[in-house]
Design a protein around this motif. Structure first.
Motif, short mmCIF file in Angstrom:
data_model
loop_
_atom_site.label_atom_id
_atom_site.label_comp_id
_atom_site.label_asym_id
_atom_site.label_seq_id
_atom_site.Cartn_x
_atom_site.Cartn_y
_atom_site.Cartn_z
N MET A 275 0.83 -1.20 0.00
CA MET A 275 0.00 0.00 0.00
C MET A 275 0.87 1.26 0.00
SD MET A 275 -2.83 -1.33 2.79
CE MET A 275 -3.85 0.14 2.77
N ILE A 276 1.99 1.21 0.74
CA ILE A 276 2.89 2.36 0.81
C ILE A 276 3.52 2.64 -0.56
CG2 ILE A 276 5.07 3.18 1.80
CD1 ILE A 276 4.25 1.68 4.39
N LYS A 277 3.85 1.58 -1.28
CA LYS A 277 4.48 1.76 -2.59
C LYS A 277 3.59 2.52 -3.56
CE LYS A 277 7.87 -1.96 -2.62
NZ LYS A 277 8.39 -3.16 -3.30
N LYS A 278 2.28 2.46 -3.34
CA LYS A 278 1.34 3.19 -4.21
C LYS A 278 1.35 4.69 -3.95
CE LYS A 278 -1.79 -0.78 -4.64
NZ LYS A 278 -3.15 -1.31 -4.37
N MET A 279 2.01 5.11 -2.84
CA MET A 279 2.06 6.54 -2.50
C MET A 279 2.99 7.33 -3.41
SD MET A 279 2.08 6.06 1.64
CE MET A 279 2.75 7.69 1.95
N THR A 335 -11.66 5.06 1.65
CA THR A 335 -12.44 6.21 1.17
C THR A 335 -11.62 7.30 0.50
OG1 THR A 335 -12.29 7.33 3.32
CG2 THR A 335 -14.16 5.83 2.98
N GLY A 336 -10.29 7.13 0.44
CA GLY A 336 -9.46 8.17 -0.17
C GLY A 336 -8.33 7.59 -0.97
N GLY A 337 -7.36 8.45 -1.32
CA GLY A 337 -6.21 8.01 -2.09
C GLY A 337 -5.19 7.28 -1.23
N PRO A 338 -4.04 6.90 -1.82
CA PRO A 338 -3.02 6.14 -1.10
C PRO A 338 -2.51 6.82 0.16
CG PRO A 338 -2.59 6.08 -3.46
CD PRO A 338 -3.69 7.07 -3.25
N VAL A 339 -2.29 8.14 0.10
CA VAL A 339 -1.78 8.86 1.28
C VAL A 339 -2.82 8.86 2.39
CG1 VAL A 339 -0.95 11.07 2.16
CG2 VAL A 339 -0.23 10.28 -0.10
N PHE A 340 -4.08 9.13 2.04
CA PHE A 340 -5.15 9.13 3.05
C PHE A 340 -5.32 7.72 3.63
CE2 PHE A 340 -9.56 8.70 4.44
CZ PHE A 340 -9.69 9.83 5.24
N ALA A 341 -5.20 6.70 2.79
CA ALA A 341 -5.31 5.32 3.27
C ALA A 341 -4.21 5.02 4.28
CB ALA A 341 -5.23 4.35 2.10
N PHE A 342 -3.00 5.52 4.02
CA PHE A 342 -1.89 5.30 4.95
C PHE A 342 -2.17 5.97 6.29
CE2 PHE A 342 2.15 6.86 6.74
CZ PHE A 342 2.76 5.64 7.01
N VAL A 343 -2.69 7.18 6.27
CA VAL A 343 -3.03 7.89 7.51
C VAL A 343 -4.11 7.12 8.28
CG1 VAL A 343 -4.02 10.02 8.48
CG2 VAL A 343 -2.38 10.15 6.60
N ALA A 344 -5.10 6.60 7.56
CA ALA A 344 -6.17 5.83 8.20
C ALA A 344 -5.63 4.55 8.85
CB ALA A 344 -7.26 5.49 7.18
N ILE A 345 -4.66 3.90 8.19
CA ILE A 345 -4.05 2.70 8.77
C ILE A 345 -3.28 3.05 10.04
CG2 ILE A 345 -2.35 0.87 8.41
CD1 ILE A 345 -4.90 0.37 6.90
N CYS A 346 -2.65 4.21 10.04
CA CYS A 346 -1.96 4.68 11.25
C CYS A 346 -2.95 4.80 12.41
CB CYS A 346 -1.29 6.03 11.00
SG CYS A 346 0.15 5.97 9.91
N PHE A 347 -4.13 5.31 12.12
CA PHE A 347 -5.17 5.44 13.15
C PHE A 347 -5.66 4.06 13.58
CE2 PHE A 347 -9.62 5.96 14.47
CZ PHE A 347 -9.46 6.93 15.47
N ALA A 348 -5.87 3.18 12.62
CA ALA A 348 -6.34 1.82 12.94
C ALA A 348 -5.33 1.08 13.81
CB ALA A 348 -6.59 1.03 11.66
N ALA A 349 -4.03 1.33 13.58
CA ALA A 349 -2.99 0.65 14.35
C ALA A 349 -3.09 0.97 15.84
CB ALA A 349 -1.61 1.03 13.83
N ILE A 350 -3.54 2.18 16.16
CA ILE A 350 -3.77 2.53 17.57
C ILE A 350 -4.72 1.52 18.19
CG2 ILE A 350 -4.82 4.24 19.12
CD1 ILE A 350 -3.90 6.39 17.15
N GLY A 351 -5.77 1.17 17.45
CA GLY A 351 -6.78 0.28 17.98
C GLY A 351 -6.36 -1.17 18.02
N PHE A 352 -5.88 -1.72 16.89
CA PHE A 352 -5.68 -3.17 16.89
C PHE A 352 -4.45 -3.60 17.69
CE2 PHE A 352 -4.29 -2.09 12.38
CZ PHE A 352 -2.92 -2.28 12.55
#
Length: 453
Positions: A275-279, A335-352
């Motif tokens: 996913m990061i490579k798509k950024m 819901t967004g592009g690669p950069v937004f997806a990366f930010v969202a995964i950062c948020f998800a990591a807090i939870g899981f």
């Protein structure tokens, strides 16, 4: 009964527990770091395996996941053998065999050998995580295990932070007709073999074998741990058998909850580098650096929420909150592009990641210590099958649809279901009875269920 009537001096017990943590925790954390890197480094070589060996997305996903099949099959037997042969010998064996299997990954020739070696790596590693948990139950009073567990679990988060830059740097090594990805497997696997020597000379299997504890400190630890087990037995109306607890619906709940957590963790772990490579046009080392960010954030979150859960005692609620955060983050990543997806995964990591640390006190408080090691191994192995389902599903989705969006939706939905299910999980043994005038006082004192976190 003498241990109950003559409890150990609290000062001596605290001093002994501090010595134990100082002696074993740094080694266990390093072991977990090396272990976790060997488990997940496959995520950084996906494109290299496709170019050099023709291993596509579906084959990569299946191979990444087969690790957890081997892990699940051999987890419980491995943990039972640890109890038979002792932690020192068995943890040394585990480290040596998983290091050798990790090095063998450098000689993968195609899909079949990829599948076989990933399965062998999982089988070799089986028993490590629950073995360390069992070690804590034999060396630390219940009130200290939660703190030790939090420090130990930080190893996976630290490994997630450093695995990217380390693996990315190793991928640039070339020589002796070997590719960078082969050198990565050889060097990271060899680190495990070197470390097994330290394990053999540093660990002891039981407190009475520790030359670095005084006789008084040994007695305090042994007495406290024996007294806790007597208290746990006293609050049960029926002496549990292994088979009864394995058939307990609570065990099934624990397995499902941990499966849901592991599903999200490994879905992110094995697919995040791609996913990061798509950024943008990023090299291996840059991908590794970006890959570290969500896990670095998760370390802070894991300790922060552990402190809050310790202060406000509602373990199920804290786990549920973390699962909701993970679900929201995974959903938003679609819901967004690669950069937004990366930010969202950062948020998800807090939870899981925080959910993973906060979950374990629940089964620890419920399980009888006599069978806790085997049942914890069962929960861990069944739960970790999420590590098979997630990458396998993501690989099939990408190869057939060109997108992993459906998989991210699935992770979000599963986390939400688990957030509800966790409220049905018990945090104390079913046989626990409240103190009454007819209840013996020593049986109603807080036993392991009140301090097993």
């Amino acid at each position: 009964m003498d241990t109950v009537q003559n409890p150990p001096d609290p000062t001596v017990l605290a001093r002994a527990a501090t010595k134990v943590k100082r002696h074993v925790l740094p080694l266990f954390v390093v072991m977990f770091i090396v272990n976790y890197i060997d488990r997940v480094n496959i995520g950084f070589v996906r494109s290299h395996l496709e170019i050099d060996l023709g291993i596509g997305a579906a084959a990569y996903g299946l191979g990444a996941g087969l690790f957890f099949i081997g892990y699940a099959i051999f987890e419980v037997p491995s943990n039972l053998l640890l109890q038979r042969y002792g932690a020192r010998a068995w943890l040394t064996r585990i480290m040596f065999t998983w290091g050798a299997a990790a090095m063998a990954m450098a000689f993968v020739k195609g899909e079949t050998s990829f599948y076989v070696l990933r399965f062998v790596l999982g089988a070799a590693e089986a028993g490590f995580f629950p073995g360390v948990i069992y070690y804590f139950t034999q060396w630390l009073p219940a009130s200290e295990r939660g703190k030790a567990m939090a420090i130990f679990l930080s190893g996976s988060a630290i490994a997630s932070v450093i695995s990217g830059p380390v693996s990315g740097a190793l991928l640039h090594i070339n020589g002796f007709s070997l590719h960078g990805w082969q050198w990565m497997f050889l060097i990271e696997g060899f680190a495990s073999i070197v470390l097994c020597g330290f394990v053999w000379f540093w660990l002891q299997s039981r407190p009475d074998q520790a030359t670095w504890l005084s006789a008084e400190e040994k007695h305090a630890l042994v007495s406290a741990i024996e007294a806790e087990q007597l208290a746990r037995e006293a609050v049960r109306t029926v002496r549990p058998s292994m088979f009864k607890l394995l058939a307990d619906r609570q065990i099934a709940l624990f397995c499902f909850i941990y499966f849901s957590i592991a599903l999200t963790i490994y879905g992110a772990t094995f697919w995040l580098p791609s996913m990061i490579k798509k950024m943008g046009n990023l090299g291996d080392f840059q991908v590794g650096l970006f890959n570290s960010i969500p896990w670095l954030i998760s370390i802070v979150a894991m300790y922060g929420f552990a402190a809050l859960a310790s202060k406000w005692k509602h373990q199920q609620a804290w786990v549920a909150l973390m699962l909701v955060i993970a679900a929201f983050g995974m959903f938003m990543s679609t819901t967004g592009g690669p950069v937004f997806a990366f930010v969202a995964i950062c948020f998800a990591a807090i939870g899981f990641k925080a959910a993973s640390a906060l979950f374990w006190p629940i089964p620890q408080g419920y399980l009888d210590a006599r069978i806790a090691a085997a049942v914890i191994a069962l929960i861990n192995s069944v739960g970790n099958l999420g590590g098979f389902v997630a990458p396998t599903t993501f690989g099939l989705l990408e190869q057939t649809t060109g997108s992993i969006e459906g998989g991210l939706y699935g992770l979000a939905a599963t986390s939400l279901v688990a957030a509800v299910v966790v409220f049905f999980a018990r945090t104390a043994p079913r046989g626990t009875v409240p103190p009454t005038p007819t209840t013996h006082q020593h049986a109603s004192r807080p036993g392991p269920q009140g301090a097993a976190s």
